[in-house]
Structures are given as structure tokens and as C-alpha cells.
Design a protein around this motif. Structure first.
Motif, PDB file in Angstrom:
ATOM      1  N   HIS A  13       0.784  -1.238   0.000  1.00 52.91           N
ATOM      2  CA  HIS A  13       0.000   0.000   0.000  1.00 52.91           C
ATOM      3  C   HIS A  13       0.815   1.287   0.000  1.00 52.91           C
ATOM      4  O   HIS A  13       0.346   2.302  -0.512  1.00 52.91           O
ATOM      5  CB  HIS A  13      -0.962   0.003   1.190  1.00 52.91           C
ATOM      6  CG  HIS A  13      -1.915  -1.144   1.174  1.00 52.91           C
ATOM      7  ND1 HIS A  13      -2.782  -1.381   0.128  1.00 52.91           N
ATOM      8  CD2 HIS A  13      -2.119  -2.145   2.058  1.00 52.91           C
ATOM      9  CE1 HIS A  13      -3.489  -2.464   0.379  1.00 52.91           C
ATOM     10  NE2 HIS A  13      -3.099  -2.950   1.542  1.00 52.91           N
ATOM     11  N   ASP A  42       1.670   3.854  -3.385  1.00 51.08           N
ATOM     12  CA  ASP A  42       0.692   3.723  -4.466  1.00 51.08           C
ATOM     13  C   ASP A  42      -0.442   4.705  -4.199  1.00 51.08           C
ATOM     14  O   ASP A  42      -1.233   4.514  -3.271  1.00 51.08           O
ATOM     15  CB  ASP A  42       0.150   2.300  -4.532  1.00 51.08           C
ATOM     16  CG  ASP A  42      -0.735   2.058  -5.744  1.00 51.08           C
ATOM     17  OD1 ASP A  42      -1.265   3.031  -6.322  1.00 51.08           O
ATOM     18  OD2 ASP A  42      -0.893   0.875  -6.118  1.00 51.08           O
ATOM     19  N   ASP A  72      -3.166   5.102  -5.529  1.00 51.04           N
ATOM     20  CA  ASP A  72      -4.489   4.487  -5.629  1.00 51.04           C
ATOM     21  C   ASP A  72      -4.835   3.666  -4.387  1.00 51.04           C
ATOM     22  O   ASP A  72      -5.943   3.160  -4.266  1.00 51.04           O
ATOM     23  CB  ASP A  72      -4.574   3.584  -6.860  1.00 51.04           C
ATOM     24  CG  ASP A  72      -4.493   4.369  -8.157  1.00 51.04           C
ATOM     25  OD1 ASP A  72      -4.888   5.561  -8.157  1.00 51.04           O
ATOM     26  OD2 ASP A  72      -4.017   3.812  -9.162  1.00 51.04           O
ATOM     27  N   HIS A  73      -3.885   3.522  -3.480  1.00 52.92           N
ATOM     28  CA  HIS A  73      -4.096   2.694  -2.289  1.00 52.92           C
ATOM     29  C   HIS A  73      -4.168   3.516  -1.010  1.00 52.92           C
ATOM     30  O   HIS A  73      -3.964   2.970   0.079  1.00 52.92           O
ATOM     31  CB  HIS A  73      -2.974   1.655  -2.166  1.00 52.92           C
ATOM     32  CG  HIS A  73      -3.161   0.480  -3.055  1.00 52.92           C
ATOM     33  ND1 HIS A  73      -2.923  -0.796  -2.635  1.00 52.92           N
ATOM     34  CD2 HIS A  73      -3.567   0.375  -4.344  1.00 52.92           C
ATOM     35  CE1 HIS A  73      -3.166  -1.632  -3.622  1.00 52.92           C
ATOM     36  NE2 HIS A  73      -3.549  -0.938  -4.666  1.00 52.92           N
TER      37      HIS A  73
END
Length: 143
Positions: A102, A105, A107-108
Motif C-alpha cells: 500500500h 501507491d 491508488d491505495h
């Protein structure tokens, strides 16, 4: 509005509910490590820091080991059995998962902070124990 004493009487039930509801995420995630193994390995491989997992061992073995810890630790947490040990094992498993999958990123961000919250809950159980209605509490009362 209920009095403080009426709310306090709900304490043991809330201990059980918290443990049961909180533990579900670990059990479900652990089962996912077995049932969606290839998808999770691909996610690890694609993660910005996923390569760091290889420092700990082969990803396939790590997926299996973490799945076992998540299922067994989550089950123990649900029952309030060896709660502090289960919380510490889950914490130790969740940290590398969080860092490798995670962190880094964009998007995480949601899953990252979900894991941060889970780490806080695990810290609670490691320090405070299982609370009421647990197998640990029943064992302590037995002669």
C-alpha cells in the motif's frame, strides 16, 4: 437519553462485538490469500514496493504464511483466545503487507489508512487484552 450506568452495562457486549466484527477482516483477508492467491501475488508484484517482500522470502511462501496467520490470528481474536499473542502476530504480519502493497501507491490511500486503523485496533488488543466474554477471561476465572 440513557444514564451512564445503563451504557456501562453494555460494556461486556461491546467487547464481544468489537472483537468479533474486528476479527472478520483478518479471517476474510486470510481466506483470500488462499482463494485468490494468483490475484494477490500479481498485486504484490505490481506494487511500487512489492519487490521488498522478496527480502523476506519467496512471495508464494509469504502469501501462504500470512494467510495462515491472518486466519488463525483472526479466529483467536474473535474467540478472545491468546488474544495478546494473536494481536501481536497479526500486527507483525500486517506491517510488511502494508509497507509492500500500500505504501507508495496513490491508488491505495484508502487501503493504507484502513490498515493503519487496523494496526491501532491490534495495538489496543495487545495492550488491553480481549475484554469481557472471551475465552481468555473464562480461563482466568477457572480454578
Amino acid at each position: 437519553m440513557q444514564s451512564d450506568s445503563a451504557l456501562e452495562r453494555l460494556g461486556p457486549a461491546s467487547d464481544v462485538a468489537f472483537r468479533l466484527l474486528f476479527s472478520l477482516i483478518f479471517v476474510v483477508a486470510g481466506v483470500g490469500h488462499f482463494m485468490q492467491r494468483d490475484t494477490m501475488l500479481a498485486r504484490l508484484d505490481a506494487a511500487p514496493l512489492g519487490h521488498l517482500a522478496r527480502l523476506l522470502g519467496p512471495p508464494e511462501a509469504l502469501m501462504l504464511a500470512s494467510g495462515v496467520v491472518l486466519v488463525l490470528g483472526g479466529g483467536a481474536l474473535a474467540l478472545g483466545l491468546a488474544t495478546r499473542i494473536a494481536a501481536i502476530a497479526l500486527f507483525a504480519t500486517l506491517v510488511p503487507i502494508t509497507l509492500t502493497v500500500h505504501v507508495g501507491d496513490p491508488d491505495h490511500i484508502g487501503p493504507l489508512f484502513k490498515n493503519v486503523a487496523l494496526l491501532g485496533g491490534l495495538l489496543h488488543f495487545a495492550v488491553r487484552g480481549p475484554g469481557a466474554g472471551s475465552l481468555d477471561a473464562i480461563r482466568r476465572r477457572s480454578p
